[in-house]
Motif scaffolding. Sequence first.
Motif, PDB file in Angstrom:
ATOM      1  N   UNK A  28      12.728  18.800  32.213  1.00  0.00           N
ATOM      2  CA  UNK A  28      11.525  18.499  33.267  1.00  0.00           C
ATOM      3  C   UNK A  28      12.138  17.826  34.245  1.00  0.00           C
ATOM      4  N   UNK A  29      12.771  18.757  35.201  1.00  0.00           N
ATOM      5  CA  UNK A  29      13.044  18.289  36.283  1.00  0.00           C
ATOM      6  C   UNK A  29      12.338  18.652  37.768  1.00  0.00           C
ATOM      7  N   UNK A 216      10.544  11.606  33.308  1.00  0.00           N
ATOM      8  CA  UNK A 216      10.415  10.852  31.807  1.00  0.00           C
ATOM      9  C   UNK A 216       9.010  11.138  31.319  1.00  0.00           C
ATOM     10  N   UNK A 217       8.078  11.023  31.990  1.00  0.00           N
ATOM     11  CA  UNK A 217       6.756  11.355  31.702  1.00  0.00           C
ATOM     12  C   UNK A 217       6.375  12.673  31.221  1.00  0.00           C
ATOM     13  N   UNK A 218       7.149  13.684  31.885  1.00  0.00           N
ATOM     14  CA  UNK A 218       6.907  15.014  31.518  1.00  0.00           C
ATOM     15  C   UNK A 218       7.726  15.388  30.229  1.00  0.00           C
ATOM     16  N   UNK A 219       9.026  14.706  30.053  1.00  0.00           N
ATOM     17  CA  UNK A 219       9.580  14.855  28.828  1.00  0.00           C
ATOM     18  C   UNK A 219       9.082  14.463  27.708  1.00  0.00           C
ATOM     19  N   UNK A 220       8.132  13.297  27.824  1.00  0.00           N
ATOM     20  CA  UNK A 220       7.370  12.741  26.847  1.00  0.00           C
ATOM     21  C   UNK A 220       6.273  13.648  26.232  1.00  0.00           C
ATOM     22  N   UNK A 221       5.445  13.956  27.445  1.00  0.00           N
ATOM     23  CA  UNK A 221       4.575  15.027  27.262  1.00  0.00           C
ATOM     24  C   UNK A 221       4.943  16.163  26.445  1.00  0.00           C
TER      25      UNK A 221
END
Length: 225
Positions: A28-29, A216-221
């Motif tokens: 997610x970049x 980072x938040x997108x990765x976690x989501x």
Amino acid sequence: MRALNSVRLVPAVLAPVLLATLAPPAVAQEGGGGAAAALLAKVQGCKQISHGKYRADDGAPANIPVCGGKGVVHWKADLDIDCDGRPSQVCNKRTDPYFQPETAFQDSRGGQLDSAALPYVVVPGASKMWNHRDAKVWGGGLAAVIYRGKVQYAVVGDTGPTDLIGEASYATARALGINPHPVRGGAGGEVTYIFFQGSQVEPIQSRAQAAKVGSALARKFLAGS
């Protein structure tokens, strides 16, 4: 918001083991097509959390719900250009007849946000239909804005009318390849806005920090069930 043409949730030190654990199916970049598809897949469908639906523009049908679940709030709408805040060469009273020299939220020095430089999104003003604060979508919170395979991470920087939805800053539109002109620009109803609840970008005016926290938040989501 106007009808035109019509966080720091992540700690300062994020443990490497956590990053490894949260590896998503797509990286997610900012700007990544793979990230856009993965994020859109996670927000298919809508669990409506608003007490009613919004209009994209004055006179348009009220058919846009605010949806929520799994730590995010999201909607699909158009993208009108918000040029408010600190005056610039492209955002001022001459280029935008609706220009206002202030934003609902200010930078860390108490100044107005710069629409031309900072990717930010606009949320509807608080009302009985939906209150962004109650949904943990705060000024300086983090959003992923998706358009035609592109992702732009942006902060919550302004509020608009209580019955309209779908607006972002000049810089957000430009980064997504959308015409950013405050009068002639914007995009139709194919823009998805995903807000990470409880997030906060500090300082709010840092584009680099928004990209870092957003990734980072997108990765976690994406890693969540």
